[in-house]
Scaffold this active site. Structure first.
Site, mmCIF file in Angstrom:
data_model
loop_
_atom_site.group_PDB
_atom_site.id
_atom_site.type_symbol
_atom_site.label_atom_id
_atom_site.label_comp_id
_atom_site.label_asym_id
_atom_site.label_seq_id
_atom_site.Cartn_x
_atom_site.Cartn_y
_atom_site.Cartn_z
ATOM 1 N N SER A 148 108.724 24.757 57.613
ATOM 2 C CA SER A 148 109.926 24.484 58.413
ATOM 3 C C SER A 148 110.130 22.978 58.415
ATOM 4 O O SER A 148 109.165 22.219 58.206
ATOM 5 C CB SER A 148 109.704 24.967 59.849
ATOM 6 O OG SER A 148 110.667 24.396 60.726
ATOM 7 N N TYR A 161 104.748 26.062 67.643
ATOM 8 C CA TYR A 161 105.325 26.280 66.307
ATOM 9 C C TYR A 161 105.245 24.985 65.488
ATOM 10 O O TYR A 161 104.853 25.010 64.318
ATOM 11 C CB TYR A 161 106.776 26.722 66.506
ATOM 12 C CG TYR A 161 107.563 27.063 65.271
ATOM 13 C CD1 TYR A 161 107.390 28.288 64.626
ATOM 14 C CD2 TYR A 161 108.546 26.202 64.788
ATOM 15 C CE1 TYR A 161 108.167 28.619 63.521
ATOM 16 C CE2 TYR A 161 109.316 26.526 63.687
ATOM 17 C CZ TYR A 161 109.121 27.745 63.057
ATOM 18 O OH TYR A 161 109.891 28.071 61.965
#
Ligand code: BGC
Length: 260
Positions: A148, A161
């Site tokens: 990401s 995350y």
């Protein structure tokens, strides 16, 4: 056909970016292994869709938070198609909580699904690539991690995350160095905001969407296909000198500037 007769294993391959990768790879002639943990019916209909279009696919149920399951998944893929060429560590979750609210349970889930799975999936795939080489079944092997922008870019309110994705970045850098002498490569793909179930709550909130679109130089979220197309290119052998690095596909969001 860019992936003719290559076997590609995609974790979390029955939804979101994973599903788009599975469909794109099958269109390019790959044998596709769709790992899933839940939703067997959706996985079966995805396999049927691919087969109806003349492709080859199989669904394998494996809990990617277990190293034992990951090794078994790679073995089943080999039993089905004879060898593997590419592993895509795609499965991911987020909890959208900050440091002060994140529970130990949330933390462990996010680390296990995003990070531990990529670590032990890569270990299982790399061992298989080396066994194939030793068995005279050609050279190489490629691991692609769907990371990401948050492997590098803080997202306050989604801290576990970010920590997990940051770990994936260092996994790729270090394992790429370790595996390079075996001819095995590892590359991260770092999407920005993509229209998938993980962003469903953002997409359902018009005010949030206006803020998000305004923060993206290209003015919109990505479609999952736009990530899958890059994965196909990386898997195609046309990117054979890439390893240990990250390809960012973010519409420019990481360069975000308030323009003062
Ligand atoms: C996260 C999304 C977020 C996007 C852009 C993704 O990795 O899963 O929740 O919208 O990054 O910030």
């Amino acid at each position: 056909m860019l992936l003719k007769d290559k076997t590609i294993v995609v974790t979390g391959g029955n939804s979101g970016i994973g599903e788009a990768i599975v469909l794109a790879a099958a269109r390019e002639g790959a044998n596709v292994v769709i790992d899933y943990v839940a939703h067997p019916d959706e996985t079966r209909s995805l396999v049927e869709r691919i087969e109806a279009a003349g492709g080859r696919a199989v669904g394998i149920q494996a809990d990617i938070t277990s190293s034992t399951d990951l090794h078994a998944m790679i073995q089943k893929a080999v039993d089905t198609f004879g060898r593997i060429d590419v592993l895509v560590n795609n499965a991911g979750v987020e909890t959208r909580t900050g440091l002060l609210e994140t529970t130990e349970e949330d933390y462990e889930k996010v680390m296990a699904v995003n990070m531990k799975s990529a670590f032990f999936g890569s270990q299982a795939a790399a061992k298989q690539f080396i066994a194939q080489q030793e068995g005279g079944q050609g050279s190489g092997g490629l691991i692609i991690n769907i990371s990401s922008v948050h492997e590098d870019w803080p997202m306050p309110g989604n801290i576990a995350y970010c920590v997990a994705k940051g770990g994936m970045r260092m996994l790729t850098r270090t394992a790429g160095v370790e595996l390079g002498p075996h001819g095995i490569r590892m590359v991260n793909v770092a999407p920005g905001a993509v229209s998938t179930p993980i962003n469903a709550s953002t997409e359902a909130d018009p005010a949030k969407m206006r803020r998000l679109d305004a923060a993206i130089p290209l003015g919109r979220m990505a479609q999952a296909d736009e990530i899958a197309d890059v994965v196909v290119f990386l898997a195609s052998g046309k990117a054979g000198y890439m390893t240990s690095s990250t390809v960012v596909i973010d519409g420019g969001i990481m360069q975000g500037s308030v323009g003062l």
